[in-house]
Each structure stands twice: as C-alpha cells, then as structure tokens.
Enzyme design. Structure first.
Site, PDB file in Angstrom:
ATOM      1  N   SER A  49      70.233  33.627  28.138  1.00 25.80           N
ATOM      2  CA  SER A  49      70.402  33.903  26.476  1.00 25.80           C
ATOM      3  C   SER A  49      70.738  32.701  25.675  1.00 25.80           C
ATOM      4  O   SER A  49      70.339  32.875  24.564  1.00 25.80           O
ATOM      5  CB  SER A  49      70.974  35.130  26.256  1.00 25.80           C
ATOM      6  OG  SER A  49      72.449  34.981  26.251  1.00 25.80           O
ATOM      7  N   LYS A  90      77.896  34.006  23.479  1.00 30.13           N
ATOM      8  CA  LYS A  90      76.799  34.297  22.464  1.00 30.13           C
ATOM      9  C   LYS A  90      77.251  33.176  21.336  1.00 30.13           C
ATOM     10  O   LYS A  90      78.455  32.758  21.080  1.00 30.13           O
ATOM     11  CB  LYS A  90      76.559  35.514  21.934  1.00 30.13           C
ATOM     12  CG  LYS A  90      76.180  36.622  22.791  1.00 30.13           C
ATOM     13  CD  LYS A  90      74.732  36.492  23.276  1.00 30.13           C
ATOM     14  CE  LYS A  90      74.372  37.502  24.223  1.00 30.13           C
ATOM     15  NZ  LYS A  90      73.004  37.387  24.856  1.00 30.13           N
TER      16      LYS A  90
END
Length: 247
Positions: A49, A90
C-alpha cells in the site's frame, strides 16, 4: 646500524598507530550499531500500500518516537485495534483540526483548502484518490493514507468510523527514516509538499550520522588491519633492494 634502528622505530610506531586505528574503528563500528539499536526499530513492510516509496517485504528502519512528534508527510508505523492490532505503515496527511479533501481543481489532495503536491504517489500525474472524500480530523488524531491510492486500505475506507477514519497519535510506534533492504531504497526524505503548512515537516532522524559512524569505523578497522601486511611487504622489498645494491 643507525638506519636499522630508525627503521625498527618507524615499524613500532606504525604498528602502534595501526593498532590504535583498529581499536578506534571497533569503538565506532560497534558504537554506531548500538546507537542505531537504541534509536531505531527494524520493520518488514507487510503490504504494497506504500509503493513505490516502500514495497511489500522491504526492511525499513523506523525511529522510535512519541506520537506528539508526528508531522504531516511522515510515514509512520502504528498499531490500532480497529485496524487489526498489527503494525501498519501509512503516510500522515492530516493532523488534529485539519480538513482533508480530495480532489481539488488540479486533482490533488487538499489540506484546509491548500493543494498538496505529492510526487511520491504511484500515479503522480493522476488524481490523488480514485474516489472523492472529505474528513475533519479530531484533535489528537491522525489521518493516514497509503502512497498506492488505488488499492490502499487506509483512513478513506474507515470514514464512517468514529473520528472519520483517523487514529490516535498514541497509536504511533515509530517513523520511517530509511529502507535497509533492498539497498536501492536508501534514505527517505521528508516531502516538501507539506513544508509550507503550519507546523511544517518533521526533522530528519540521525540515520545518516549513524551510517557515517559505522562506515568510518569499518574503514579504520580495515585500514589498520591492512597496515601490517603492507608494511612487511614494503620492508622485505626495501631489504632486498639494499642487499642487491650492496652486492
């Protein structure tokens, strides 16, 4: 005879200096690793991601920090029960009080109405998110997105949760500074797109200095260890030349 004594003196001095170089090198080399172990934690990135910045399986070095030190643009490792209570990686795009939206007129992410340049995205020329969204980040919380916006499961997918998909600052364990493996990853620079916003970007950790200390230690160790064989070879060559000249 005087020449021989001078040569022996130089040899002893050279041996002493080489031993000192090895000793200092060991201190720097081992000290650098110890320093790094105290300041940084190694992690393996679990998903893709965050590509292309870091990929699945990459080994990264993350500086141990308190959640209050986090700034916009930081790539953080966090653990939160609603996200599975596993270490996740993230990028922070919003902090408490921010209104995050996508997309602006230029297809960019906006923070409090200001468009942010994000050259680290997989598709930097396209929109910052395939789906439009707006979120207001509660105080003490962080809004997190992956760099691979097409498939990342991040704060956008949790907008209906309390806090509109944000996580507490206290959930942050560390901040990424470098990719240790593969070696092509290198140091992760702070993104300039968030620098003009209030609070700016975070200061860089000591990873470059630590790597420099370790490299200097390694050079001293190898250089000091190599002195003996090189000096002996040079000495044998010099004695052979003197003997040939005398003959």
């Amino acid at each position: 005879m005087a020449t021989g004594r001078t040569g022996d003196g130089r040899g002893r001095l050279g041996s002493a200096l080489s031993g000192l170089a090895v000793a200092v090198g060991c201190v720097l080399f081992l000290g650098g690793f110890a320093w790094g172990a105290v300041v940084y934690r190694p992690y393996t990135v679990p998903t893709d991601s965050m590509t292309p910045t870091v990929g699945a399986g990459d080994r990264v070095l993350a500086e141990r920090i308190d959640g209050d030190e986090v700034r916009r643009g930081d790539i953080v490792v966090f653990r939160e029960s609603r996200w599975g209570d596993l270490p996740m990686v993230k990028r922070v795009v919003g902090v408490g009080g921010d209104t995050i939206a996508c997309c602006g007129d230029g297809g960019r992410l906006t923070v409090n109405g200001t468009e942010v340049d994000e050259p680290y995205l997989r598709d930097a020329a396209g929109p910052a998110s395939p789906n439009s969204f707006t979120a207001t980040v509660p105080e003490g919380q962080l809004f997190l997105l992956g760099d691979e916006r097409m498939g990342s499961l991040d704060s956008r997918t949790r907008l209906k949760d309390p806090g509109q998909g944000s996580v507490p600052r206290a959930a942050v364990e560390a901040r990424l500074d470098a990719v240790a493996w593969p070696l092509s990853g290198g140091v992760l620079e702070r993104p300039e797109g968030f620098a003009e916003l209030p609070g700016g970007v975070s200061r860089f950790g000591p990873v470059k200095l630590i790597l420099g200390v370790v490299a200097a230690g390694a050079l001293l160790i190898f250089g000091g260890a190599a002195y003996g064989p090189v000096a002996r070879r040079f000495s044998r060559g010099s004695r052979g030349k003197v003997t040939a000249d005398a003959g």
